[in-house]
Design an enzyme around this catalytic site. Sequence first.
Site, mmCIF file in Angstrom:
data_model
loop_
_atom_site.group_PDB
_atom_site.id
_atom_site.type_symbol
_atom_site.label_atom_id
_atom_site.label_comp_id
_atom_site.label_asym_id
_atom_site.label_seq_id
_atom_site.Cartn_x
_atom_site.Cartn_y
_atom_site.Cartn_z
ATOM 1 N N HIS A 131 69.650 59.887 82.506
ATOM 2 C CA HIS A 131 69.274 58.867 83.497
ATOM 3 C C HIS A 131 69.782 57.517 82.979
ATOM 4 C CE1 HIS A 131 66.449 56.130 85.593
ATOM 5 N NE2 HIS A 131 66.203 57.123 86.436
ATOM 6 N N ASP A 208 63.638 61.427 76.035
ATOM 7 C CA ASP A 208 63.202 60.869 77.315
ATOM 8 C C ASP A 208 62.477 61.991 78.061
ATOM 9 O OD1 ASP A 208 62.992 60.250 79.982
ATOM 10 O OD2 ASP A 208 65.063 59.601 80.234
ATOM 11 N N GLN A 211 60.808 63.528 82.923
ATOM 12 C CA GLN A 211 60.762 64.669 83.849
ATOM 13 C C GLN A 211 60.160 65.914 83.207
ATOM 14 O OE1 GLN A 211 61.438 64.563 87.022
ATOM 15 N NE2 GLN A 211 62.375 62.541 87.113
ATOM 16 N N LYS A 234 55.005 59.572 87.326
ATOM 17 C CA LYS A 234 55.552 60.918 87.566
ATOM 18 C C LYS A 234 54.549 61.983 87.126
ATOM 19 C CE LYS A 234 60.220 59.243 86.619
ATOM 20 N NZ LYS A 234 60.900 59.083 87.894
ATOM 21 N N CYS A 372 70.073 57.707 89.850
ATOM 22 C CA CYS A 372 70.231 56.923 88.611
ATOM 23 C C CYS A 372 70.908 57.742 87.525
ATOM 24 C CB CYS A 372 68.894 56.384 88.108
ATOM 25 S SG CYS A 372 68.173 55.181 89.202
HETATM 26 N N1 PLP Z 1 64.356 59.060 82.623
HETATM 27 C C1 PLP Z 1 64.354 60.039 83.534
HETATM 28 C C2 PLP Z 1 64.863 61.390 83.156
HETATM 29 C C3 PLP Z 1 63.895 59.790 84.820
HETATM 30 O O1 PLP Z 1 63.898 60.757 85.728
HETATM 31 C C4 PLP Z 1 63.418 58.499 85.140
HETATM 32 C C5 PLP Z 1 62.977 58.171 86.512
HETATM 33 O O2 PLP Z 1 63.400 58.775 87.471
HETATM 34 C C6 PLP Z 1 63.425 57.519 84.163
HETATM 35 C C7 PLP Z 1 63.903 57.836 82.901
HETATM 36 C C8 PLP Z 1 62.943 56.133 84.423
HETATM 37 O O3 PLP Z 1 61.577 56.156 84.654
HETATM 38 P P1 PLP Z 1 60.809 54.821 85.104
HETATM 39 O O4 PLP Z 1 61.551 54.300 86.300
HETATM 40 O O5 PLP Z 1 59.438 55.308 85.443
HETATM 41 O O6 PLP Z 1 60.839 53.890 83.957
#
Ligand code: PLP
Length: 414
Positions: A131, A208, A211, A234, A372
């Site tokens: 992401h 990270d 998900q 999430k 993203c």
């Molecule tokens: N990393 C992953 C794999 C994601 O799916 C997301 C959000 O879709 C993020 C990071 C960013 O999360 P946030 O917007 O809640 O900071």
Amino acid sequence: MAAEPGILAPLDVERIRRDFPILSRQVRGRPLVYLDNGASAQRPRAVIEAERDYYERHHSNVHRGVHTLSQEATGLFEGAREKLRRFINAASTKEIVFVRGTTEAINLVSQAWGRPRLQPGDEIVITWLEHHANIVPWQQVCEQTGARLRVVPIDRRGVVDLDAYRAMLGPRTRMVAVAHVSNALGTVLPVREIVAMARERGIATLVDGAQAVPHQRVDVRDLGCDFYAFSGHKLFGPTGIGVLYGRERVLESMPPWQGGGDMILTVSFERTTYNTLPFRFEAGTPNIAGAIGLGVAVDYVESVGMERIARHEHDLLDYATSRLLTVPGLTIIGTAPEKASLVSFVLDGVHPHDLGTILDAEGVAIRTGHHCAMPVMDFFDVPATARASFAFYNTHAEIDALVRALGIAREMLG
Ligand code: PLP
């Protein structure tokens, strides 16, 4: 820890759905079919009520007051931290830093861990399926320090090439930062193995987990990573709150990221001394209600049972995959053998955005776009995909509704 219900008992999904008020609403005259959980999941009533109760009965600033409300608020806030610690099996609440979400957590690490120690020529390893939140902060710190970003390739299924990864680890590698689960493809990465290979070489690791935590049990000590990041929204909790787990020894070695209240012990114009962990990384008044709500969200998923959630979602993934493959002209993007409960796809001759609009008219909420993860779109040579992402409250009937709506879209646009 909340008792784990019998592993063999299936989820009573209809009962669970009644805990989520929004799931009973109509959209465009049809029952809402919410399949955009990867972007943000919905909240159970318990979370909504916990936040309301906090504001109605306990609100005050934390850590600072001797009066009753401040002590109550502090107790609830720190109680939530303990719930989060237990949820991911961190060794201590000192290792649980409240942040706004995954994005902020990774920015904190890139700046507070990376910026002071990275030297020109040092390397940070990420993968192709990250992401943007796990790409851009590293690019920024590379620009600031002269370090460089290395990217582990993926194959046409969306599986990370572990041989290429191993070969990439060298004397200049300082950090390996990888997704636990890809939001664009659903791939579950073998993070335990990835982390172990880095640790053998003394390389720091960040996972990270945005998900991953809503779908499977995560044990940070078992994974062995130095940092693990995730977002509350999430995980059926509030927006604007998330967690950075950091191994105590590593957090101790880092300077503060932001300066201000709560992160200090003493301040004079000559010199400031910093607070202990985790407060050193929590400058300013935190999202108190959000943290309390997230603690209740964790109680909720634990009362349902992470193993039962994982099993139900696996069933949804299998069912959705087989049903979607019956739609003429539909191609699934991301076919890794290990996947979490989301399906990205494209439909011949139909732009994903048009598809999203038509599905919305049928009450079906999916996400369309680059998610993203623009490098993933480039890799598969598509401008965007449609993505249906499932939570434990979703049903086979909702997947049938998705497939029906796709049929309508094909007739209109195909
Ligand atoms: N990393 C992953 C794999 C994601 O799916 C997301 C959000 O879709 C993020 C990071 C960013 O999360 P946030 O917007 O809640 O900071």
